[in-house]
Design a protein around this motif. Structure first.
Motif, mmCIF file in Angstrom:
data_model
loop_
_atom_site.group_PDB
_atom_site.id
_atom_site.type_symbol
_atom_site.label_atom_id
_atom_site.label_comp_id
_atom_site.label_asym_id
_atom_site.label_seq_id
_atom_site.Cartn_x
_atom_site.Cartn_y
_atom_site.Cartn_z
ATOM 1 N N GLU A 98 -32.933 27.007 6.193
ATOM 2 C CA GLU A 98 -33.818 25.728 5.957
ATOM 3 C C GLU A 98 -35.289 26.261 6.347
ATOM 4 O OE1 GLU A 98 -32.294 22.325 7.648
ATOM 5 O OE2 GLU A 98 -34.019 21.170 7.003
ATOM 6 N N LEU A 99 -35.971 25.810 5.268
ATOM 7 C CA LEU A 99 -37.384 26.415 5.264
ATOM 8 C C LEU A 99 -38.119 25.035 5.607
ATOM 9 C CD1 LEU A 99 -39.951 28.055 5.129
ATOM 10 C CD2 LEU A 99 -39.810 27.832 2.773
ATOM 11 N N ALA A 133 -13.802 43.044 2.086
ATOM 12 C CA ALA A 133 -14.152 41.788 1.389
ATOM 13 C C ALA A 133 -15.751 41.680 1.319
ATOM 14 C CB ALA A 133 -13.635 40.520 2.240
ATOM 15 N N GLN A 134 -16.140 41.013 0.320
ATOM 16 C CA GLN A 134 -17.633 40.943 0.506
ATOM 17 C C GLN A 134 -17.885 39.791 1.161
ATOM 18 O OE1 GLN A 134 -16.153 39.636 -3.305
ATOM 19 N NE2 GLN A 134 -15.498 41.744 -3.281
ATOM 20 N N SER A 135 -19.111 39.950 1.791
ATOM 21 C CA SER A 135 -19.858 38.822 2.657
ATOM 22 C C SER A 135 -21.328 38.855 2.472
ATOM 23 C CB SER A 135 -19.375 38.837 4.133
ATOM 24 O OG SER A 135 -19.814 40.174 4.288
ATOM 25 N N VAL A 136 -21.823 37.685 2.938
ATOM 26 C CA VAL A 136 -23.199 37.553 2.721
ATOM 27 C C VAL A 136 -23.694 36.823 4.196
ATOM 28 C CG1 VAL A 136 -25.182 36.536 1.639
ATOM 29 C CG2 VAL A 136 -23.408 37.087 0.530
ATOM 30 N N THR A 137 -24.712 37.485 4.772
ATOM 31 C CA THR A 137 -25.390 36.800 5.956
ATOM 32 C C THR A 137 -26.785 36.589 5.912
ATOM 33 O OG1 THR A 137 -23.641 38.339 7.366
ATOM 34 C CG2 THR A 137 -25.623 37.419 8.359
ATOM 35 N N GLN A 138 -27.054 35.267 5.931
ATOM 36 C CA GLN A 138 -28.441 34.993 6.240
ATOM 37 C C GLN A 138 -28.686 34.563 7.729
ATOM 38 O OE1 GLN A 138 -27.968 32.051 2.416
ATOM 39 N NE2 GLN A 138 -30.151 32.218 3.226
ATOM 40 N N PRO A 139 -29.486 35.507 8.422
ATOM 41 C CA PRO A 139 -29.362 35.491 10.013
ATOM 42 C C PRO A 139 -30.101 34.255 10.622
ATOM 43 C CG PRO A 139 -30.019 37.781 8.981
ATOM 44 C CD PRO A 139 -30.088 36.754 8.087
ATOM 45 N N ASP A 140 -31.135 33.748 9.787
ATOM 46 C CA ASP A 140 -32.021 32.672 10.062
ATOM 47 C C ASP A 140 -31.583 31.323 9.519
ATOM 48 O OD1 ASP A 140 -34.548 34.872 9.246
ATOM 49 O OD2 ASP A 140 -33.637 34.535 11.260
ATOM 50 N N ILE A 141 -30.989 30.262 10.413
ATOM 51 C CA ILE A 141 -30.672 29.157 10.046
ATOM 52 C C ILE A 141 -31.671 28.194 9.509
ATOM 53 C CG2 ILE A 141 -29.440 27.154 10.563
ATOM 54 C CD1 ILE A 141 -27.938 28.969 12.460
ATOM 55 N N HIS A 142 -32.901 28.332 10.542
ATOM 56 C CA HIS A 142 -33.889 27.621 10.227
ATOM 57 C C HIS A 142 -35.246 28.435 10.552
ATOM 58 C CE1 HIS A 142 -36.543 23.647 11.147
ATOM 59 N NE2 HIS A 142 -36.420 23.936 9.781
ATOM 60 N N ILE A 143 -36.165 28.112 9.457
ATOM 61 C CA ILE A 143 -37.456 28.783 9.610
ATOM 62 C C ILE A 143 -38.597 27.697 9.474
ATOM 63 C CG2 ILE A 143 -39.141 30.596 8.642
ATOM 64 C CD1 ILE A 143 -37.115 32.326 8.296
ATOM 65 N N THR A 144 -39.494 27.969 10.275
ATOM 66 C CA THR A 144 -40.893 27.215 10.056
ATOM 67 C C THR A 144 -42.033 28.016 9.921
ATOM 68 O OG1 THR A 144 -39.993 25.405 11.501
ATOM 69 C CG2 THR A 144 -42.448 25.346 10.845
ATOM 70 N N VAL A 145 -42.780 27.788 8.894
ATOM 71 C CA VAL A 145 -44.175 28.391 8.501
ATOM 72 C C VAL A 145 -45.155 27.440 8.057
ATOM 73 C CG1 VAL A 145 -42.878 30.431 7.694
ATOM 74 C CG2 VAL A 145 -43.502 28.663 6.090
ATOM 75 N N SER A 196 -44.443 22.204 -1.094
ATOM 76 C CA SER A 196 -43.451 21.898 -1.824
ATOM 77 C C SER A 196 -42.324 22.999 -1.766
ATOM 78 C CB SER A 196 -43.815 21.716 -3.289
ATOM 79 O OG SER A 196 -44.503 22.820 -3.852
ATOM 80 N N ASP A 197 -42.556 24.042 -1.028
ATOM 81 C CA ASP A 197 -41.366 25.152 -0.965
ATOM 82 C C ASP A 197 -40.213 24.878 0.125
ATOM 83 O OD1 ASP A 197 -44.007 27.700 -1.550
ATOM 84 O OD2 ASP A 197 -42.388 26.889 -2.921
ATOM 85 N N ALA A 198 -40.663 23.791 0.866
ATOM 86 C CA ALA A 198 -39.689 23.234 1.919
ATOM 87 C C ALA A 198 -38.429 22.868 1.233
ATOM 88 C CB ALA A 198 -40.288 21.973 2.606
ATOM 89 N N ALA A 199 -37.505 23.313 1.637
ATOM 90 C CA ALA A 199 -36.090 23.317 0.865
ATOM 91 C C ALA A 199 -35.106 24.365 1.782
ATOM 92 C CB ALA A 199 -36.196 23.860 -0.319
ATOM 93 N N GLU A 200 -33.942 24.586 1.073
ATOM 94 C CA GLU A 200 -32.862 25.380 1.712
ATOM 95 C C GLU A 200 -32.648 26.243 0.710
ATOM 96 O OE1 GLU A 200 -29.257 23.535 3.458
ATOM 97 O OE2 GLU A 200 -28.961 25.281 4.422
ATOM 98 N N TYR A 201 -32.622 27.473 1.232
ATOM 99 C CA TYR A 201 -32.446 28.836 0.221
ATOM 100 C C TYR A 201 -31.103 29.423 0.682
ATOM 101 C CZ TYR A 201 -37.331 27.971 -0.672
ATOM 102 O OH TYR A 201 -38.630 27.360 -0.973
#
Lengths: 115, 111
Positions: free
Chosen positions: A110-111, A1-13, A84-89
């Motif tokens: 979330e960035l 089955a297909q799946s997608v993983t985004q390992p980082d829930i929240h990032i601050t830069v 302005s890039d602060a958002a969820e990706y």
């Protein structure tokens, strides 16, 4: 089955710093790959997509992503982040045959951007 | 430009009410989708439709039904709203090569 993983829930830069958001997928064939952005309280906006060809894809707002088949990854990058890039990706994968256009989405990253 | 519109941005309903969420797209897309979005859970597919009067269950169809009487319109129905259906609901339609275009979302609060 297909799946997608985004390992980082929240990032601050910090504003002006570079950014890389990670995305790994699981799919047997060559997938269609997407990155979407969601500002607070809004729907999802398409940033970029990969179907075939050049593995480095340019998108809107200065974003780019690179498809690496050997790593099953499609990481999103931006050389200099703006407040302005602060958002969820969200990263998403679609199949190369018709499944009614279904996409599988990652959980989102979330960035936050520091001044 | 593709446009996907949703009937309400914010909605407040009482437990047990029947709730209709409507979605309209203007690009003659075959496929349309309803998702709910909750913090930490990402987007979860409720139902999708690949043609008029056709529908398929997604990952979390319980408590929901859908209607697609016209190609451009896809409705999500909560037969008897419950508090655990408080969420953000997103509609999407699919263009070429499965690129999904999203509406602005409806934030539903069930009291």
């Amino acid at each position: 089955a297909q799946s997608v993983t985004q390992p980082d829930i929240h990032i601050t830069v910090s504003e002006g710093a570079s950014l890389e958001l990670r995305c790994n997928y699981s799919y047997g064939a060559t997938p269609y790959l997407f990155w979407y952005v969601q500002s607070p309280g809004q729907g999802l906006q398409l940033l970029l997509k990969y179907f075939s060809g050049d593995t480095l894809v340019q998108g809107i707002k200065g974003f780019e992503a690179e498809f690496k088949r050997s790593q099953s990854s499609f990481n999103l990058r931006k050389p200099s982040v703006h407040w302005s890039d602060a958002a969820e990706y969200f990263c998403a994968v679609g199949t190369t045959y018709n499944q009614g256009g279904k996409l599988i989405f990652g959980q989102g990253t979330e960035l936050s951007v520091k001044p | 430009d593709v446009k996907v519109t949703q009937s309400s941005r914010y909605l407040v309903k009482r437990t047990g009410e029947k709730v209709f969420l409507e979605c309209v797209q203007d690009m003659d897309h075959e496929n349309m989708f309803w998702y709910r979005q909750d913090p930490g859970l990402g987007l979860r597919l409720i139902y999708f439709s690949y043609d008029v009067k056709m529908k398929e269950k997604g990952d979390i169809p319980e408590g929901y039904s859908v209607s697609r009487e016209k190609k451009e319109r896809f409705s999500l129905i909560l037969e008897s709203a419950s508090t655990n259906q408080t969420s953000m609901y997103l509609c999407a339609s699919t263009g070429r090569r499965e690129t999904q275009y999203f509406g602005p979302g409806t934030r539903l609060l069930v009291l």
